[in-house]
Design a protein around this motif. Sequence first.
Motif, PDB file in Angstrom:
ATOM      1  N   ALA A 100       0.830  -1.203   0.000  1.00 38.79           N
ATOM      2  CA  ALA A 100       0.000   0.000   0.000  1.00 38.79           C
ATOM      3  C   ALA A 100       0.865   1.253   0.000  1.00 38.79           C
ATOM      4  O   ALA A 100       0.609   2.212  -0.753  1.00 38.79           O
ATOM      5  CB  ALA A 100      -0.923  -0.008   1.221  1.00 38.79           C
ATOM      6  N   VAL A 190      -7.567  -5.007   2.089  1.00 40.23           N
ATOM      7  CA  VAL A 190      -8.440  -3.967   1.533  1.00 40.23           C
ATOM      8  C   VAL A 190      -7.642  -2.701   1.274  1.00 40.23           C
ATOM      9  O   VAL A 190      -7.757  -2.071   0.211  1.00 40.23           O
ATOM     10  CB  VAL A 190      -9.621  -3.682   2.494  1.00 40.23           C
ATOM     11  CG1 VAL A 190     -10.316  -2.372   2.123  1.00 40.23           C
ATOM     12  CG2 VAL A 190     -10.619  -4.835   2.468  1.00 40.23           C
ATOM     13  N   GLU A 191      -6.811  -2.324   2.228  1.00 41.65           N
ATOM     14  CA  GLU A 191      -6.014  -1.103   2.068  1.00 41.65           C
ATOM     15  C   GLU A 191      -5.026  -1.232   0.910  1.00 41.65           C
ATOM     16  O   GLU A 191      -4.857  -0.298   0.108  1.00 41.65           O
ATOM     17  CB  GLU A 191      -5.284  -0.792   3.379  1.00 41.65           C
ATOM     18  CG  GLU A 191      -6.237  -0.381   4.492  1.00 41.65           C
ATOM     19  CD  GLU A 191      -5.577  -0.266   5.854  1.00 41.65           C
ATOM     20  OE1 GLU A 191      -6.131   0.428   6.720  1.00 41.65           O
ATOM     21  OE2 GLU A 191      -4.502  -0.876   6.059  1.00 41.65           O
ATOM     22  N   ALA A 194      -6.962  -1.339  -2.516  1.00 42.51           N
ATOM     23  CA  ALA A 194      -7.446  -0.011  -2.902  1.00 42.51           C
ATOM     24  C   ALA A 194      -6.310   0.873  -3.384  1.00 42.51           C
ATOM     25  O   ALA A 194      -6.451   1.616  -4.366  1.00 42.51           O
ATOM     26  CB  ALA A 194      -8.156   0.650  -1.715  1.00 42.51           C
ATOM     27  N   ALA A 195      -5.155   0.783  -2.718  1.00 44.28           N
ATOM     28  CA  ALA A 195      -4.016   1.632  -3.102  1.00 44.28           C
ATOM     29  C   ALA A 195      -3.491   1.260  -4.484  1.00 44.28           C
ATOM     30  O   ALA A 195      -3.228   2.134  -5.314  1.00 44.28           O
ATOM     31  CB  ALA A 195      -2.896   1.524  -2.059  1.00 44.28           C
ATOM     32  N   ARG A 198      -6.099   2.194  -7.189  1.00 41.22           N
ATOM     33  CA  ARG A 198      -6.081   3.641  -7.454  1.00 41.22           C
ATOM     34  C   ARG A 198      -4.867   4.003  -8.312  1.00 41.22           C
ATOM     35  O   ARG A 198      -4.970   4.809  -9.233  1.00 41.22           O
ATOM     36  CB  ARG A 198      -6.052   4.396  -6.127  1.00 41.22           C
ATOM     37  CG  ARG A 198      -5.994   5.906  -6.282  1.00 41.22           C
ATOM     38  CD  ARG A 198      -6.204   6.589  -4.956  1.00 41.22           C
ATOM     39  NE  ARG A 198      -5.839   7.995  -5.021  1.00 41.22           N
ATOM     40  CZ  ARG A 198      -6.092   8.888  -4.076  1.00 41.22           C
ATOM     41  NH1 ARG A 198      -6.729   8.515  -2.979  1.00 41.22           N
ATOM     42  NH2 ARG A 198      -5.724  10.131  -4.202  1.00 41.22           N
ATOM     43  N   LEU A 206     -14.329  -4.970  -3.768  1.00 37.47           N
ATOM     44  CA  LEU A 206     -14.198  -5.217  -2.338  1.00 37.47           C
ATOM     45  C   LEU A 206     -15.406  -5.973  -1.792  1.00 37.47           C
ATOM     46  O   LEU A 206     -15.589  -6.070  -0.574  1.00 37.47           O
ATOM     47  CB  LEU A 206     -14.038  -3.892  -1.586  1.00 37.47           C
ATOM     48  CG  LEU A 206     -12.880  -2.994  -2.031  1.00 37.47           C
ATOM     49  CD1 LEU A 206     -12.840  -1.727  -1.189  1.00 37.47           C
ATOM     50  CD2 LEU A 206     -11.551  -3.728  -1.940  1.00 37.47           C
ATOM     51  N   ALA A 225     -11.620   2.911   1.988  1.00 34.69           N
ATOM     52  CA  ALA A 225     -11.035   2.496   0.711  1.00 34.69           C
ATOM     53  C   ALA A 225     -11.918   2.919  -0.455  1.00 34.69           C
ATOM     54  O   ALA A 225     -11.434   3.406  -1.483  1.00 34.69           O
ATOM     55  CB  ALA A 225     -10.826   0.984   0.706  1.00 34.69           C
ATOM     56  N   ARG A 228     -11.416   6.526  -1.129  1.00 38.19           N
ATOM     57  CA  ARG A 228     -10.108   6.868  -1.703  1.00 38.19           C
ATOM     58  C   ARG A 228     -10.017   6.510  -3.184  1.00 38.19           C
ATOM     59  O   ARG A 228      -9.222   7.105  -3.905  1.00 38.19           O
ATOM     60  CB  ARG A 228      -8.992   6.186  -0.924  1.00 38.19           C
ATOM     61  CG  ARG A 228      -8.903   6.655   0.532  1.00 38.19           C
ATOM     62  CD  ARG A 228      -7.544   6.401   1.122  1.00 38.19           C
ATOM     63  NE  ARG A 228      -6.554   7.316   0.574  1.00 38.19           N
ATOM     64  CZ  ARG A 228      -5.262   7.251   0.851  1.00 38.19           C
ATOM     65  NH1 ARG A 228      -4.808   6.289   1.627  1.00 38.19           N
ATOM     66  NH2 ARG A 228      -4.407   8.106   0.333  1.00 38.19           N
ATOM     67  N   TYR A 284      -5.448   4.614   7.461  1.00 41.48           N
ATOM     68  CA  TYR A 284      -5.806   5.983   7.062  1.00 41.48           C
ATOM     69  C   TYR A 284      -5.541   6.956   8.202  1.00 41.48           C
ATOM     70  O   TYR A 284      -5.241   8.127   7.972  1.00 41.48           O
ATOM     71  CB  TYR A 284      -7.276   6.029   6.661  1.00 41.48           C
ATOM     72  CG  TYR A 284      -7.743   7.367   6.140  1.00 41.48           C
ATOM     73  CD1 TYR A 284      -7.664   7.678   4.787  1.00 41.48           C
ATOM     74  CD2 TYR A 284      -8.268   8.316   7.001  1.00 41.48           C
ATOM     75  CE1 TYR A 284      -8.096   8.911   4.310  1.00 41.48           C
ATOM     76  CE2 TYR A 284      -8.703   9.556   6.537  1.00 41.48           C
ATOM     77  CZ  TYR A 284      -8.614   9.837   5.182  1.00 41.48           C
ATOM     78  OH  TYR A 284      -9.033  11.062   4.730  1.00 41.48           O
TER      79      TYR A 284
END
Length: 394
Positions: A100, A190-191, A194-195, A198, A206, A225, A228, A284
């Motif tokens: 991430a 999840v983090e 998502a990173a 993105r 998710l 997430a 973001r 976060y």
Amino acid sequence: MQTGTDVLRDTDWTRTFHAYGSGADAPEHLAPLLTGDPGERRRALGYLYGAILHQGTVYSATVPAALFVAGILGSPALDAPAVEGGGTTPFRHTLLRFLADAAEAAEDALHHAVPEAQAPPEPSPADLDRVYAALGSDDEDEALHVWEEPVMEALMNRVGPDMRAAAPALYEAVHPLLTHADPGTRMRAVEAAAAVARLGGFGPDLSGAADMAECRDEGAVIVLALGRVGADTTEFLTHADPAIRVCAALAPAQAANPAATEELAAALADPAGADAWFGSRPSYFPDRVRFTLARVLAERSAPADAERLLPVLRAVAPLSSTGAGAADVGQLLRVAFPSAADAGADLTGVQRAYLAVLLDNDALWESGVPDFRFHLKGLGLPQDRGGISALAGV
């Protein structure tokens, strides 16, 4: 695109570099992530953050290193504990956090990349040979001075796009962990998902993690997430759980939504409660939850909102200290004193009230810890309690 041990074996690491020079040393440092004992793994992690992702900067060696890490995430060896944040968690969590962090750093690199029209010319094969030889040289001066050459600027400018090209492979490696049996692994996955999504410019799926979410912590990570990656979090603004509502409100897309801003202010009416929301705090929030809430609330507020936010300041200030003051009450002060020039002008009643709040907490004025005083200086305000008292007229 390859991931895992194939990357470690097949990459020509001599044609990569990290913060300290040639990436030729990467295999020996990275292999223990999979095969080493706990001490060797911790040293390998130090290499990841010390060289491969030095101070949040990505290098050409970051790309294959991230692909290697992604490909070993399913290894049972990573169930072994690693000391992280004062607690014991599986080492897999730490590697997900690295992915991430690397994705976020690559996104930042893309944002700050030299525009194509201004980019230095593509280096010739001869230039590349010379530069990589210098980076691996035993002559420290030679290895250091090569960083000043335009060729290195061109190579650094490639890293962001190369990381973006790797994002789909990173995502595919992380995705199975979204439904892992361990809730903590699901959160970190999840983090990371998502990173990297993105970074790659696509939306993560998710849904599996959402179906398995068992607690507030997991729900919060998923909503954060979604925000973001640009998803609409409006439906969560009316959730029964205030923590979920706030996570929805923090989405950048909600910045202009008064209802979202009001959720942040409402949460800060009980800052101690907000700080205690999570058993496993989403990444976060790098520190106290109230710090992030105060920062975002201040960013979304104008000087005209200062009076409305005065009760928020009164709620937050008793919890603060000279070490924490810049992160919580200092952010709210910026609303009332948006520029240093304002602090030197005739103060309004609201501005005086803001200053009076500061005087009621002895912990903000402890000697020997200058953080809050530096913040006051930046706002053009006196840095001592007496000066603030005189300015406030109390």
